[in-house]
Design an enzyme around this catalytic site. Structure first.
Site, short mmCIF file in Angstrom:
data_model
loop_
_atom_site.label_atom_id
_atom_site.label_comp_id
_atom_site.label_asym_id
_atom_site.label_seq_id
_atom_site.Cartn_x
_atom_site.Cartn_y
_atom_site.Cartn_z
N GLN A 1 -4.40 -1.64 9.71
CA GLN A 1 -4.34 -2.97 9.10
C GLN A 1 -4.88 -4.02 10.07
OE1 GLN A 1 -3.54 -3.42 5.92
NE2 GLN A 1 -3.80 -5.63 5.99
N ASP B 1 -10.93 2.57 4.07
CA ASP B 1 -11.17 1.12 4.02
C ASP B 1 -12.66 0.81 3.85
OD1 ASP B 1 -9.07 -0.75 4.08
OD2 ASP B 1 -8.63 -0.34 6.19
N LYS C 1 0.84 -1.20 0.00
CA LYS C 1 0.00 0.00 0.00
C LYS C 1 0.88 1.25 0.00
CE LYS C 1 -3.78 -2.52 2.21
NZ LYS C 1 -4.57 -2.82 3.41
#
Ligand code: GUN
Length: 290
Positions: free
Chosen positions: A96, A119, A52
């Site tokens: 994460q 997200d 990412k």
């Protein structure tokens, strides 16, 4: 049979974003800025987060990686999230997953500013998705929709079987596939660990989306001739022939299933890169109007 090249499509989306960012910076606007929090040092999470960050660098986004010890308290993690929420230069935040067991994931997700929720995990984002309102769509299911759109795969009125009901993939994928949109408009069955006779469902499916993380669990006798198969699994399995000692395995027994399919995503190079492309699209969206 055609392979759905998620890696190629992800590269195309990222190069289009790079052009937009270059143009926006030339006009004197700020670069999109993504912050990522990584707790502990789980191998898979390390790999995903570094991809990412690398993608941000390729496109020309700013990125900030915050690494925290496995032993961090929930309170300290929430403090870090608040600092990012309050930082006007940061457009998007991801924490994460998975997190260590002593941390309440729901609390962490709900503490993210919904305007920075790239997200698409916050209840506000989920609610907007269910209501068909604009907002941040979760990266993996949206990546699947982008693949179906790019390859002009007809989903209208098709039988779609989603296997796995996780909050971040299976459940939102079932919602996106059933909405009155294109892609979408499929007749969706959401199968899970308590489903009886899974094969009965999958054999009817024109489109199978498997997101269980169980290697080789979708076998050739479960798949109808001509089906579209989307494999979300990326499980590390030991492989002594690899330098790393492991390889990535999808949920699908690719060698035997692929010959029966009209389209199939490979692992790696299918859904995985599209998750990152979707995150980059959401981060660009979060930065607009600033
Ligand atoms: N863990 C597995 N997939 C994801 C994802 O899309 N986002 C985050 N933050 N964590 C994950």
């Amino acid at each position: 049979m055609q392979i759905l090249d998620g890696k190629g499509l992800s590269d195309l989306i990222k190069s289009q974003l790079k052009e937009k960012v270059t143009a926006q910076v030339a006009e004197g606007k700020k670069r999109p800025h993504l912050a990522a929090i990584l707790v502990g040092n789980d191998g898979g999470s390390e790999t995903y987060v570094s991809s990412k960050i690398r993608s941000c660098e390729e496109i020309g986004y700013k990125s900030t990686l915050i690494r925290l010890e496995n032993t961090i308290t929930e309170e300290e993690l929430l403090k870090q999230i608040k600092a990012i929420n309050d930082n006007d230069d940061i457009d998007g935040l991801i924490v994460q997953l998975p997190l260590p067991k002593h941390i309440n994931v729901e609390k962490v997700i709900e503490s993210t500013d919904p305007n920075k929720d790239v997200d698409g995990f916050h209840p506000v984002s989920v609610g907007r998705m269910v209501a068909g309102l604009p907002g941040f769509l979760p990266a993996t299911p949206n990546g699947i929709m982008k693949i179906l759109e790019h390859y002009k795969i007809d989903t209208i009125g098709k039988e779609c079987v989603v296997i796995g009901r996780s909050d971040i993939v299976g459940t939102p994928a079932s919602i996106l596939m059933s909405r009155n949109t294109n892609p979408g408009n499929a007749t969706v069955t959401l199968c899970h660990s308590k489903t009886k006779n899974l094969k009965e469902h999958t054999l009817r499916a024109d489109i199978i989306i498997s997101a269980t993380g169980i290697p080789n669990s979708v076998t050739a006798e479960m798949v109808k001739e001509g089906a579209v198969v989307i494999d979300v699994g990326t499980t590390r399995v030991p492989d002594a022939s690899k330098k790393s000692g492991f390889r990535l395995s999808g949920d699908v027994d690719y060698v035997n299933v692929a010959p029966k399919c009209s389209y199939i995503t490979p692992v790696p190079g299918g859904v995985g890169p599209m998750t990152i492309a979707s995150l980059m699209l959401n981060t660009f969206q979060a930065s607009q109007g600033k």
